[in-house]
Design a protein around this motif. Structure first.
Motif, PDB file in Angstrom:
ATOM      1  N   PRO A  41       0.816  -1.222   0.000  1.00 34.15           N
ATOM      2  CA  PRO A  41       0.000   0.000   0.000  1.00 34.15           C
ATOM      3  C   PRO A  41       0.848   1.270   0.000  1.00 34.15           C
ATOM      4  O   PRO A  41       1.851   1.369   0.704  1.00 34.15           O
ATOM      5  N   LEU A  42       0.430   2.214  -0.815  1.00 36.60           N
ATOM      6  CA  LEU A  42       1.065   3.534  -0.861  1.00 36.60           C
ATOM      7  C   LEU A  42       0.569   4.384   0.299  1.00 36.60           C
ATOM      8  O   LEU A  42      -0.582   4.260   0.714  1.00 36.60           O
ATOM      9  N   ASP A  43       1.420   5.273   0.777  1.00 36.43           N
ATOM     10  CA  ASP A  43       0.995   6.298   1.717  1.00 36.43           C
ATOM     11  C   ASP A  43       0.080   7.235   0.924  1.00 36.43           C
ATOM     12  O   ASP A  43       0.484   7.741  -0.130  1.00 36.43           O
ATOM     13  N   PRO A  44      -1.161   7.454   1.374  1.00 36.66           N
ATOM     14  CA  PRO A  44      -2.088   8.316   0.621  1.00 36.66           C
ATOM     15  C   PRO A  44      -1.503   9.697   0.300  1.00 36.66           C
ATOM     16  O   PRO A  44      -1.875  10.306  -0.709  1.00 36.66           O
ATOM     17  N   GLU A  45      -0.573  10.178   1.129  1.00 34.63           N
ATOM     18  CA  GLU A  45       0.035  11.486   0.867  1.00 34.63           C
ATOM     19  C   GLU A  45       0.941  11.469  -0.359  1.00 34.63           C
ATOM     20  O   GLU A  45       1.270  12.519  -0.899  1.00 34.63           O
ATOM     21  N   GLN A  46       1.354  10.278  -0.815  1.00 34.76           N
ATOM     22  CA  GLN A  46       2.191  10.167  -2.003  1.00 34.76           C
ATOM     23  C   GLN A  46       1.384  10.280  -3.289  1.00 34.76           C
ATOM     24  O   GLN A  46       1.944  10.551  -4.345  1.00 34.76           O
ATOM     25  N   VAL A  48      -0.749  11.798  -6.039  1.00 37.45           N
ATOM     26  CA  VAL A  48      -1.070  13.115  -6.587  1.00 37.45           C
ATOM     27  C   VAL A  48      -2.372  13.040  -7.365  1.00 37.45           C
ATOM     28  O   VAL A  48      -3.235  13.914  -7.252  1.00 37.45           O
ATOM     29  N   SER A  49      -2.531  11.989  -8.194  1.00 34.24           N
ATOM     30  CA  SER A  49      -3.775  11.807  -8.938  1.00 34.24           C
ATOM     31  C   SER A  49      -3.940  10.348  -9.334  1.00 34.24           C
ATOM     32  O   SER A  49      -2.984   9.575  -9.352  1.00 34.24           O
ATOM     33  N   GLY A  50      -5.187   9.988  -9.633  1.00 37.00           N
ATOM     34  CA  GLY A  50      -5.493   8.617  -9.989  1.00 37.00           C
ATOM     35  C   GLY A  50      -5.616   7.752  -8.751  1.00 37.00           C
ATOM     36  O   GLY A  50      -5.696   8.249  -7.625  1.00 37.00           O
ATOM     37  N   ALA A  51      -5.613   6.453  -8.984  1.00 34.38           N
ATOM     38  CA  ALA A  51      -5.706   5.483  -7.890  1.00 34.38           C
ATOM     39  C   ALA A  51      -4.653   4.396  -8.106  1.00 34.38           C
ATOM     40  O   ALA A  51      -4.976   3.214  -8.231  1.00 34.38           O
ATOM     41  N   PRO A  52      -3.385   4.793  -8.161  1.00 39.29           N
ATOM     42  CA  PRO A  52      -2.341   3.801  -8.425  1.00 39.29           C
ATOM     43  C   PRO A  52      -2.241   2.771  -7.303  1.00 39.29           C
ATOM     44  O   PRO A  52      -2.442   3.091  -6.140  1.00 39.29           O
ATOM     45  N   GLU A  53      -1.938   1.540  -7.707  1.00 36.23           N
ATOM     46  CA  GLU A  53      -1.736   0.458  -6.750  1.00 36.23           C
ATOM     47  C   GLU A  53      -0.343  -0.107  -6.961  1.00 36.23           C
ATOM     48  O   GLU A  53       0.099  -0.285  -8.097  1.00 36.23           O
ATOM     49  N   VAL A  54       0.331  -0.411  -5.857  1.00 42.10           N
ATOM     50  CA  VAL A  54       1.692  -0.927  -5.901  1.00 42.10           C
ATOM     51  C   VAL A  54       1.711  -2.358  -5.373  1.00 42.10           C
ATOM     52  O   VAL A  54       1.059  -2.669  -4.375  1.00 42.10           O
ATOM     53  N   THR A  55       2.468  -3.200  -6.082  1.00 37.80           N
ATOM     54  CA  THR A  55       2.740  -4.555  -5.633  1.00 37.80           C
ATOM     55  C   THR A  55       4.238  -4.805  -5.777  1.00 37.80           C
ATOM     56  O   THR A  55       4.924  -4.100  -6.519  1.00 37.80           O
ATOM     57  N   ILE A  74       3.617  -0.821 -10.459  1.00 34.77           N
ATOM     58  CA  ILE A  74       2.670   0.237 -10.123  1.00 34.77           C
ATOM     59  C   ILE A  74       1.714   0.439 -11.295  1.00 34.77           C
ATOM     60  O   ILE A  74       2.128   0.422 -12.454  1.00 34.77           O
ATOM     61  N   THR A  75       0.427   0.607 -10.974  1.00 37.86           N
ATOM     62  CA  THR A  75      -0.589   0.860 -11.994  1.00 37.86           C
ATOM     63  C   THR A  75      -0.640   2.363 -12.295  1.00 37.86           C
ATOM     64  O   THR A  75      -0.074   3.169 -11.553  1.00 37.86           O
ATOM     65  N   PRO A  76      -1.321   2.758 -13.392  1.00 41.16           N
ATOM     66  CA  PRO A  76      -1.329   4.170 -13.788  1.00 41.16           C
ATOM     67  C   PRO A  76      -1.812   5.129 -12.696  1.00 41.16           C
ATOM     68  O   PRO A  76      -2.690   4.811 -11.893  1.00 41.16           O
ATOM     69  N   GLY A  77      -1.200   6.306 -12.716  1.00 44.61           N
ATOM     70  CA  GLY A  77      -1.499   7.380 -11.782  1.00 44.61           C
ATOM     71  C   GLY A  77      -0.255   8.228 -11.599  1.00 44.61           C
ATOM     72  O   GLY A  77       0.754   8.030 -12.286  1.00 44.61           O
ATOM     73  N   VAL A  78      -0.332   9.175 -10.674  1.00 41.48           N
ATOM     74  CA  VAL A  78       0.802  10.061 -10.393  1.00 41.48           C
ATOM     75  C   VAL A  78       1.101   9.988  -8.899  1.00 41.48           C
ATOM     76  O   VAL A  78       0.200  10.173  -8.072  1.00 41.48           O
ATOM     77  N   VAL A  79       2.376   9.698  -8.568  1.00 38.67           N
ATOM     78  CA  VAL A  79       2.805   9.580  -7.177  1.00 38.67           C
ATOM     79  C   VAL A  79       4.131  10.302  -6.973  1.00 38.67           C
ATOM     80  O   VAL A  79       4.887  10.499  -7.915  1.00 38.67           O
ATOM     81  N   THR A  80       4.392  10.670  -5.729  1.00 34.90           N
ATOM     82  CA  THR A  80       5.682  11.261  -5.370  1.00 34.90           C
ATOM     83  C   THR A  80       6.457  10.266  -4.518  1.00 34.90           C
ATOM     84  O   THR A  80       5.872   9.376  -3.894  1.00 34.90           O
ATOM     85  N   ASP A  81       7.779  10.442  -4.495  1.00 29.19           N
ATOM     86  CA  ASP A  81       8.612   9.551  -3.693  1.00 29.19           C
ATOM     87  C   ASP A  81       9.933  10.240  -3.389  1.00 29.19           C
ATOM     88  O   ASP A  81      10.348  11.152  -4.106  1.00 29.19           O
ATOM     89  N   THR A  82      10.590   9.815  -2.327  1.00 35.02           N
ATOM     90  CA  THR A  82      11.975  10.177  -2.042  1.00 35.02           C
ATOM     91  C   THR A  82      12.765   8.900  -2.230  1.00 35.02           C
ATOM     92  O   THR A  82      12.512   7.903  -1.551  1.00 35.02           O
ATOM     93  N   CYS A 120      13.999  13.626  -4.916  1.00 38.48           N
ATOM     94  CA  CYS A 120      12.549  13.756  -4.776  1.00 38.48           C
ATOM     95  C   CYS A 120      11.968  13.631  -6.178  1.00 38.48           C
ATOM     96  O   CYS A 120      12.327  14.410  -7.068  1.00 38.48           O
ATOM     97  N   THR A 121      11.103  12.656  -6.371  1.00 40.47           N
ATOM     98  CA  THR A 121      10.594  12.366  -7.704  1.00 40.47           C
ATOM     99  C   THR A 121       9.080  12.418  -7.752  1.00 40.47           C
ATOM    100  O   THR A 121       8.399  12.218  -6.745  1.00 40.47           O
ATOM    101  N   THR A 122       8.583  12.677  -8.957  1.00 38.34           N
ATOM    102  CA  THR A 122       7.163  12.543  -9.254  1.00 38.34           C
ATOM    103  C   THR A 122       7.064  11.570 -10.422  1.00 38.34           C
ATOM    104  O   THR A 122       7.637  11.817 -11.485  1.00 38.34           O
ATOM    105  N   TRP A 123       6.381  10.473 -10.188  1.00 34.61           N
ATOM    106  CA  TRP A 123       6.206   9.432 -11.192  1.00 34.61           C
ATOM    107  C   TRP A 123       4.828   9.583 -11.833  1.00 34.61           C
ATOM    108  O   TRP A 123       3.815   9.518 -11.141  1.00 34.61           O
ATOM    109  N   THR A 124       4.800   9.780 -13.148  1.00 33.18           N
ATOM    110  CA  THR A 124       3.553   9.741 -13.901  1.00 33.18           C
ATOM    111  C   THR A 124       3.563   8.412 -14.651  1.00 33.18           C
ATOM    112  O   THR A 124       4.346   8.229 -15.600  1.00 33.18           O
ATOM    113  N   VAL A 125       2.752   7.487 -14.192  1.00 30.51           N
ATOM    114  CA  VAL A 125       2.729   6.149 -14.765  1.00 30.51           C
ATOM    115  C   VAL A 125       1.643   6.111 -15.832  1.00 30.51           C
ATOM    116  O   VAL A 125       0.465   6.264 -15.535  1.00 30.51           O
TER     117      VAL A 125
END
Length: 137
Positions: A41-46, A48-55, A74-82, A120-125
């Motif tokens: 599970p992603l931290d909801p604060e990560q 940015v948009s969509g409903a990406p799921e991580v496995t 990771i499924t499509p969406g936008v997330v941030t990460d360090t 610090c990254t922003t991933w647009t999947v």
């Protein structure tokens, strides 16, 4: 693919990371595209948009816990990460990785990517992305 075939495809073709000896873990091979992954599970604060799921699945971990090798998806969406210090190879899917204060990386199947610890990254999947990775903590 049947459940039995999936389990066989996900299993190491020789003794796995849990099997070790005086020289450390045994050598093994895994079919990355077919490996069964567990929810991470992603931290909801990560998100940015969509409903990406991580496995993912850790295939090997050093005795001190500072080196990890595994598979992540990771499924499509936008997330941030360090980021940690990481080398990965994309097996399937596509993403744009914006590195704060740095480059924008376009990655897809067959691409190798290196991320530096602390980036610090922003991933647009764009398409579900699966990668094999080595992380140094």
């Amino acid at each position: 693919m049947s459940t039995t075939d999936q389990a066989a495809a996900a299993a190491p073709t020789s003794p796995g990371p849990q099997d070790g000896g005086p020289l450390g873990p045994a050598s093994f091979a895994v079919r990355v595209p077919d490996a069964e992954l567990e929810p991470e599970p992603l931290d909801p604060e990560q998100i940015v948009s969509g409903a990406p799921e991580v496995t993912g699945k850790v295939l090997w971990e050093s005795a001190d816990g500072k080196q990890l090798r595994g598979i992540w998806q990771i499924t499509p969406g936008v997330v941030t990460d360090t980021e940690a210090d990481e080398l990965f190879v994309v097996v399937s899917g596509r993403a744009t990785i914006d590195v704060a204060g740095g480059d924008t990386l376009e990655v897809g199947p067959g691409d190798a990517c290196v991320l530096r610890a602390g980036d610090c990254t922003t991933w647009t999947v764009h398409e579900t992305l699966r990668k094999a990775y080595h992380i140094s903590l």
